[in-house]
Design an enzyme around this catalytic site. Structure first.
Site, PDB file in Angstrom:
ATOM      1  N   ARG A  13       0.842  -1.200   0.000  1.00 59.57           N
ATOM      2  CA  ARG A  13       0.000   0.000   0.000  1.00 59.57           C
ATOM      3  C   ARG A  13       0.877   1.250   0.000  1.00 59.57           C
ATOM      4  O   ARG A  13       0.608   2.221  -0.712  1.00 59.57           O
ATOM      5  CB  ARG A  13      -0.948  -0.010   1.209  1.00 59.57           C
ATOM      6  CG  ARG A  13      -2.083  -1.017   1.079  1.00 59.57           C
ATOM      7  CD  ARG A  13      -3.055  -0.914   2.245  1.00 59.57           C
ATOM      8  NE  ARG A  13      -2.419  -1.230   3.509  1.00 59.57           N
ATOM      9  CZ  ARG A  13      -2.507  -2.423   4.111  1.00 59.57           C
ATOM     10  NH1 ARG A  13      -3.224  -3.399   3.578  1.00 59.57           N
ATOM     11  NH2 ARG A  13      -1.894  -2.647   5.256  1.00 59.57           N
ATOM     12  N   ALA A  40     -16.334 -10.206  -7.884  1.00 59.48           N
ATOM     13  CA  ALA A  40     -15.270  -9.489  -8.593  1.00 59.48           C
ATOM     14  C   ALA A  40     -15.028 -10.007 -10.014  1.00 59.48           C
ATOM     15  O   ALA A  40     -14.839  -9.214 -10.938  1.00 59.48           O
ATOM     16  CB  ALA A  40     -13.982  -9.550  -7.780  1.00 59.48           C
ATOM     17  N   ASP A  81      -6.345  -8.183  -5.274  1.00 60.93           N
ATOM     18  CA  ASP A  81      -5.852  -8.828  -4.047  1.00 60.93           C
ATOM     19  C   ASP A  81      -6.887  -9.826  -3.536  1.00 60.93           C
ATOM     20  O   ASP A  81      -7.526  -9.608  -2.506  1.00 60.93           O
ATOM     21  CB  ASP A  81      -5.577  -7.733  -2.997  1.00 60.93           C
ATOM     22  CG  ASP A  81      -5.016  -8.294  -1.697  1.00 60.93           C
ATOM     23  OD1 ASP A  81      -4.476  -9.412  -1.709  1.00 60.93           O
ATOM     24  OD2 ASP A  81      -5.129  -7.596  -0.664  1.00 60.93           O
ATOM     25  N   CYS A 136      -2.269 -14.849  -1.824  1.00 58.22           N
ATOM     26  CA  CYS A 136      -1.955 -15.240  -0.443  1.00 58.22           C
ATOM     27  C   CYS A 136      -2.091 -16.755  -0.286  1.00 58.22           C
ATOM     28  O   CYS A 136      -2.346 -17.258   0.799  1.00 58.22           O
ATOM     29  CB  CYS A 136      -2.805 -14.480   0.562  1.00 58.22           C
ATOM     30  SG  CYS A 136      -4.558 -14.571   0.270  1.00 58.22           S
TER      31      CYS A 136
HETATM   32  N1  SAH Z   1      -6.782  -5.501  -0.363  1.00 52.74           N
HETATM   33  C1  SAH Z   1      -7.286  -5.524   0.997  1.00 52.74           C
HETATM   34  C2  SAH Z   1      -7.546  -6.909   1.519  1.00 52.74           C
HETATM   35  C3  SAH Z   1      -8.427  -7.798   0.657  1.00 52.74           C
HETATM   36  S1  SAH Z   1      -9.135  -9.107   1.529  1.00 52.74           S
HETATM   37  C4  SAH Z   1      -6.315  -4.728   1.895  1.00 52.74           C
HETATM   38  O1  SAH Z   1      -5.158  -4.499   1.545  1.00 52.74           O
HETATM   39  O2  SAH Z   1      -6.747  -4.360   2.994  1.00 52.74           O
HETATM   40  C5  SAH Z   1     -10.160  -9.888   0.380  1.00 52.74           C
HETATM   41  C6  SAH Z   1     -11.502  -9.199   0.166  1.00 52.74           C
HETATM   42  O3  SAH Z   1     -12.116  -9.852  -0.944  1.00 52.74           O
HETATM   43  C7  SAH Z   1     -12.510  -9.279   1.285  1.00 52.74           C
HETATM   44  O4  SAH Z   1     -12.912  -7.983   1.647  1.00 52.74           O
HETATM   45  C8  SAH Z   1     -13.715 -10.077   0.717  1.00 52.74           C
HETATM   46  O5  SAH Z   1     -14.965  -9.509   1.094  1.00 52.74           O
HETATM   47  C9  SAH Z   1     -13.514  -9.911  -0.754  1.00 52.74           C
HETATM   48  N2  SAH Z   1     -13.982 -11.000  -1.628  1.00 52.74           N
HETATM   49  C10 SAH Z   1     -13.732 -12.333  -1.505  1.00 52.74           C
HETATM   50  N3  SAH Z   1     -14.210 -13.011  -2.564  1.00 52.74           N
HETATM   51  C11 SAH Z   1     -14.767 -12.092  -3.397  1.00 52.74           C
HETATM   52  C12 SAH Z   1     -15.404 -12.156  -4.671  1.00 52.74           C
HETATM   53  N4  SAH Z   1     -15.545 -13.338  -5.292  1.00 52.74           N
HETATM   54  N5  SAH Z   1     -15.840 -11.014  -5.227  1.00 52.74           N
HETATM   55  C13 SAH Z   1     -15.688  -9.829  -4.602  1.00 52.74           C
HETATM   56  N6  SAH Z   1     -15.076  -9.704  -3.400  1.00 52.74           N
HETATM   57  C14 SAH Z   1     -14.620 -10.816  -2.800  1.00 52.74           C
END
Ligand code: SAH
Length: 396
Positions: free
Chosen positions: A212, A278, A298, A338
């Site tokens: 970040r 997503a 991510d 991850c």
């Molecule tokens: N980039 C963030 C952390 C991401 S954690 C940071 O740096 O703080 C992963 C996120 O993906 C979570 O908020 C979860 O709600 C979301 N998520 C998981 N599967 C998903 C999907 N299929 N479509 C959209 N969002 C999703």
């Protein structure tokens, strides 16, 4: 007090002597020391087949990872003093990085405290206990944390998946003082409000801190797309760095609401937020002809177990393709994994293939991993899980 001894089968001590902390059920001499005689979490001494004592740890006869070592000195007494020593060491390791007040203080096995995670949010600590062995020492751990960190409150965020496998109840409760609904993370001059009670993990992903910060410092300006944004960490960092417009995607409405509030709290433009799946939303943006100078992806781990390998690799590749179509010529695609079972080489291959399927070219200008408050245990590959690729995307 002398602890009961668990004996290994011949030669099964090798991995432990090399530095590993785990014993699997099939490595134990069940004739000499039947694990079934023990209750989940009982402290034990570990010995090799010839009786040489290798260390002290705890057992869970119902877990695949049957014994976890706490100390390689079999005479170590596991008590408040032991935990104070380990915690002081963990804090000292983080001090050079200036992340003791907002960071992960304890990262399980990597800090030689298997089954324990402690994240610090300024005056508050959020603790995750994931094994029956660690659960036994909950009060000692709390006392040591109160001593070392003088927190206003400690929350036990004990609702994680691994607890179920250990036969432990899921519960979220205050262990000390008071803990508010929201706490604030300070990072790179920005503030982020998160929920330690209901947020992902303990509320925030400290492991991505450096990425970040890097996005704020170095990424191309213009429009930014932050997919799997959670509470907006990446998108808001990009805005702080000078991006003029952000689009955030997450399936959690609550996370997106927080993201908008977080942008406002930092005096930045309010992102456009797209709640939903997503993969679908990325495709829709592509079909709408949208372009971004910076795209950050991510996702959660797609390869959680080795048997997810094939499916997981395909999912990563598909996601890369959908994201790469959205990157403006010369823009960046920052893509994270991850999944601890994803080899770096395989990750680069799916990244390159995904971009090619989008009809674009990529050069990887940087690679990165997890922040130093998530140290890697050299013998436990599971502790090295975060990989981030920075690709510059161009037309063919
Ligand atoms: N980039 C963030 C952390 C991401 S954690 C940071 O740096 O703080 C992963 C996120 O993906 C979570 O908020 C979860 O709600 C979301 N998520 C998981 N599967 C998903 C999907 N299929 N479509 C959209 N969002 C999703």
């Amino acid at each position: 007090m002398s602890l009961p001894v668990i004996h290994l089968l011949p030669h099964e001590e090798r991995r432990l002597l090399a530095g590993h902390l785990w014993v699997f059920g099939n490595e134990i001499d069940t004739q000499k020391s039947p694990p079934g005689r023990f209750a989940s979490g009982d402290p034990v001494i570990l010995a090799d087949a010839r009786g040489r004592r290798l260390g002290v740890g705890y057992i869970n006869p119902h877990s695949l990872i049957t014994v976890r070592l706490l100390s390689r000195d079999p005479d170590t007494v596991i008590d408040t003093r032991f935990f104070r020593g380990r915690l002081e060491q963990a804090i000292a390791t983080r001090r050079p990085f200036g992340i003791e007040r907002f960071g992960r203080l304890v990262f399980g096995e990597s800090d030689r405290l298997p089954g324990l995670v402690v994240d610090r949010y300024g005056d508050y600590l959020v603790v995750q206990v994931t094994t029956a062995g660690m659960e036994r020492w909950r009060d000692e751990i709390r006392d040591v944390l109160v001593d070392c960190c003088a927190p206003v409150g400690i929350l036990f965020r004990n609702d994680s998946e691994p607890r179920k496998l250990e036969g432990l109840p899921g519960e979220v409760e205050v262990g000390w003082g008071t803990v508010p609904e929201s706490v604030t993370v300070e990072e790179g001059g920005r503030v982020f409000s998160v929920s330690p009670w209901r947020g992902q993990k303990t509320g925030w992903y400290y492991d991505q801190r450096e990425h970040r910060l890097r996005i704020a410092r170095e990424a191309p300006r213009g429009r930014v797309l932050d997919a799997f944004s959670y509470v907006g960490g990446f998108g808001i960092s990009a805005l702080a760095g000078g991006s003029r417009e952000a689009v955030l995607i997450d399936q959690s409405e609550e996370a997106l609401e927080r993201a908008r509030a977080n942008a406002a709290a930092n005096g930045l433009p309010i992102p456009r937020t797209l709640p939903g799946e997503a993969f679908e939303l990325l495709r829709a943006l592509g079909e709408a002809g949208e372009r971004f100078e910076l795209v950050i992806v991510d996702p959660p781990a797609f390869i959680r177990r080795r048997k997810d390998q094939r499916e997981g690799l395909l999912a990563y590749e598909r996601l890369v393709t959908r994201a790469a179509r959205l990157v403006a010529d010369g823009g960046w695609l920052v893509f994270a994994s991850c999944s601890s079972h994803l080899e770096p080489h395989d990750f680069r291959v799916v990244f390159a293939r995904g971009v090619r399927r989008a009809g674009r070219e990529v050069r990887i200008v940087a690679v990165g991993g997890q922040s130093p408050d998530h140290p890697i245990h050299p013998w436990i590959p599971e502790t090295a899980y975060l990989q981030v690729l920075y690709g510059v995307i161009e037309e063919k």
